[in-house]
Structures are given as C-alpha cells and as structure tokens.
Design an enzyme around this catalytic site. Structure first.
Site, mmCIF file in Angstrom:
data_model
loop_
_atom_site.group_PDB
_atom_site.id
_atom_site.type_symbol
_atom_site.label_atom_id
_atom_site.label_comp_id
_atom_site.label_asym_id
_atom_site.label_seq_id
_atom_site.Cartn_x
_atom_site.Cartn_y
_atom_site.Cartn_z
ATOM 1 C CG HIS A 140 -1.686 1.226 1.478
ATOM 2 N ND1 HIS A 140 -3.033 1.350 1.202
ATOM 3 C CD2 HIS A 140 -1.297 2.435 1.990
ATOM 4 C CE1 HIS A 140 -3.434 2.570 1.517
ATOM 5 N NE2 HIS A 140 -2.409 3.247 2.013
ATOM 6 C CD GLU A 141 1.955 3.603 3.667
ATOM 7 O OE1 GLU A 141 2.283 4.672 3.119
ATOM 8 O OE2 GLU A 141 0.906 3.476 4.325
ATOM 9 C CG HIS A 144 0.496 6.148 -0.873
ATOM 10 N ND1 HIS A 144 -0.706 6.523 -1.427
ATOM 11 C CD2 HIS A 144 0.200 5.668 0.365
ATOM 12 C CE1 HIS A 144 -1.685 6.284 -0.573
ATOM 13 N NE2 HIS A 144 -1.168 5.760 0.513
ATOM 14 C CD GLU A 214 -4.453 6.668 2.300
ATOM 15 O OE1 GLU A 214 -4.202 5.450 2.440
ATOM 16 O OE2 GLU A 214 -3.575 7.542 2.346
#
Length: 304
Positions: A140-141, A144, A214
């Site tokens: 997930h990070e 980004h 997100e």
C-alpha cells in the site's frame, strides 16, 4: 524500469485537477497578499522558502515528528526482506527503510520521487501484524510512491501550511503588537481573512484527494500482492487497535494523518466523512472484498 503497479487514471486526473485548482488559489493568494502588504518581494521570498523547505525536507520533518530512524538490514532483516521483494516485484527502486519506536500501529511513505522515497513503520505495527498483513501494508505504501501521490500531497499541502502560518503570525501580531494605527489593523485583518479562506479551501481540496488516493493504494496493493484479504485483515486489526489507544497519545501523530496507512483518530473521532483524510473502514473493506471475489480469493473480513 516502469512500475508494475497498475496505473490509476482516475487518481492521475484527480491529482492534476487538485494541483490546478490549488495553483489558481495560490496565484490569487499571493496577489492578495501583495496588495495588502504592498511588498511583492517579501511575499514571494517567504512563499518560495516555505515551498522549497517542504518539498526538499518533508521526509526528514515527517521522520523527526514521528521519532523515526533509518534502519539497516542487519537490524530488521524481515522488514527489509519484504521491502526488497515488493520493490523488485513492483519494478521500483528500493526506498529507504525507517522504523519509529511508537506503539501506535501505523506506517507512512514520504519523499519527493521514487529515488528519494522513505517508508517508515512503527514498532507497534511490526508487533501486531502477521507477515502477509505486513506485506499488504508495505505494498500500500509503495503504491503511493509509484503513483507519485506522495509528492503531490507534499506540494499540495504547501498552500495550507503557509496560509496557516500567516494566520497565526497575524493573530499574534494583533494580540501582542500593542497599539496600531487604523490602516495597519485593517491590513492585518485583511491578511488573516484571506489566509483563513485559502486555508479552508486548500483543506477541502487536499482531503478530497487524500480519500481517493487511499482507495487507489488499497486497490493497487491488493492487485500487486494478489492477497486483498491480508490487507483487509491488517486494516481491521490496525483500526481496532488504534481505537483503543488513549487520545492523548495520538495527538502528535494526528498532524500527519493524511500520510498514514490509517488515521490516528481514536475511538470517537467526531469528524464527518466530508473532512476525513481517509475513507471509512467499511468502504475500504468493501472494495477489498470485491477484489477478492474478482481474484477468486476468500472475501475480505467485513467486506460487502
């Protein structure tokens, strides 16, 4: 080498639109300050310094605020191993890996480009998650970084930061500045009014982008790892644990909510969905549940 994270055209459009609108707001803001302060040199120099500092030092500021430190592979071999594997799988340069000695279970990515990215996790997160769950959070990070929304959020938040600083400066100048003539008081009141309006508008634009990014990161991480249920499990676990942490212990972290895996809000945030930095847990789990069904994986916990 191009990233293997699935591109998100809707995220790209939203980032471009947000930057465009904030750019127009920035020009109007600077013009209003020049008219009020009658010194374009002062306004431009201050704006340039703050933007430069935020763009170049945002990662260091975030690490300092969260008491994070860069760690080497011999200190956290398991963590580095997951980041190595995901970076190779995604086709991204390996980011700097940092750890924060906080019990608050969370993670964030920062950095102006993929070559200058930092991923930081807390020891509270490492203690609570299983390996597959940690992999989902780190993916997930990394998404980004791949989508470049970390850099966009850093630049986008600049306008709100400088407007907030000016409001505080003008307020305390009014409070402790002693007697002033009427013209000076009018100028200060005008600066405060314009800055407050700019802060409010930039706040809303950034929150709107933050909520979508997100969801985009959850989606990209689930598709990269092929295990949306693991990410859903991590979300459920982290959100539940954050809700049990005393509010006073969350206050330092709340300033960086827009950059976290999950917001540090406590059990009763009292914030409406319109002002939130993240979509609701239910919305995130529902999306992961749909991806699980598409991939033929068991439905994510709590998913629709």
């Amino acid at each position: 080498m191009p990233s293997r994270f699935r591109s998100d055209r809707r995220l790209t459009v939203r980032m471009g639109l947000t930057l465009f609108l904030l750019g127009l707001l920035y020009v109007a803001f600077v013009a209003a300050l020049i008219v009020l302060l009658k010194s374009w040199v002062l306004v431009v120099v201050i704006a340039a310094l703050v933007l430069g500092a935020q763009y170049w030092f945002a990662d260091r500021i975030a690490l300092f605020a969260m008491r994070g430190r860069v760690v080497e592979p011999d200190e956290y071999p398991g963590l580095h191993g997951v980041v190595d594997r995901l970076s190779a799988l995604a086709g991204l340069p390996k980011p700097v890996v940092a750890v924060s000695e906080l019990d608050l279970p969370n993670a964030f990515a920062t950095g102006r480009t993929a070559d200058h990215a930092v991923i930081c996790v807390t020891t509270g997160l490492l203690r609570r998650l299983e390996p597959a769950e940690l992999e989902g959070v780190l993916a997930h990070e990394l998404s980004h970084v791949a989508h470049k929304d970390v850099a966009v959020m850093t630049v986008a938040s600049f306008l709100g930061v400088i407007a907030g600083l000016i409001v505080r400066f003008a307020f305390y100048s009014q409070l402790f500045g002693g007697r002033r003539d009427q013209n000076t008081a009018v100028v200060l009141a005008g600066v405060m009014g314009v800055s407050a309006a700019v802060y409010a508008l930039s706040f809303l634009l950034i929150r709107t982008l933050s909520r979508y990014r997100e969801l985009a990161a959850d989606r990209a991480a689930a598709l990269l790892t092929g295990r949306p249920s693991a990410l859903a499990s991590a979300l459920t676990k982290v959100c539940g644990d954050i809700a049990r942490i005393p509010t006073r212990d969350l206050r330092t972290a709340q300033a960086f909510n827009a950059f976290y895996f999950t917001p540090a809000l406590g059990s009763k945030p009292g914030l409406s969905r319109f002002f939130a930095t993240h979509p609701s847990l239910e919305e995130r789990l529902a999306q992961l549940g749909r991806i699980s069904a598409e991939l033929g994986e068991p439905a994510a916990p709590g998913g629709a």
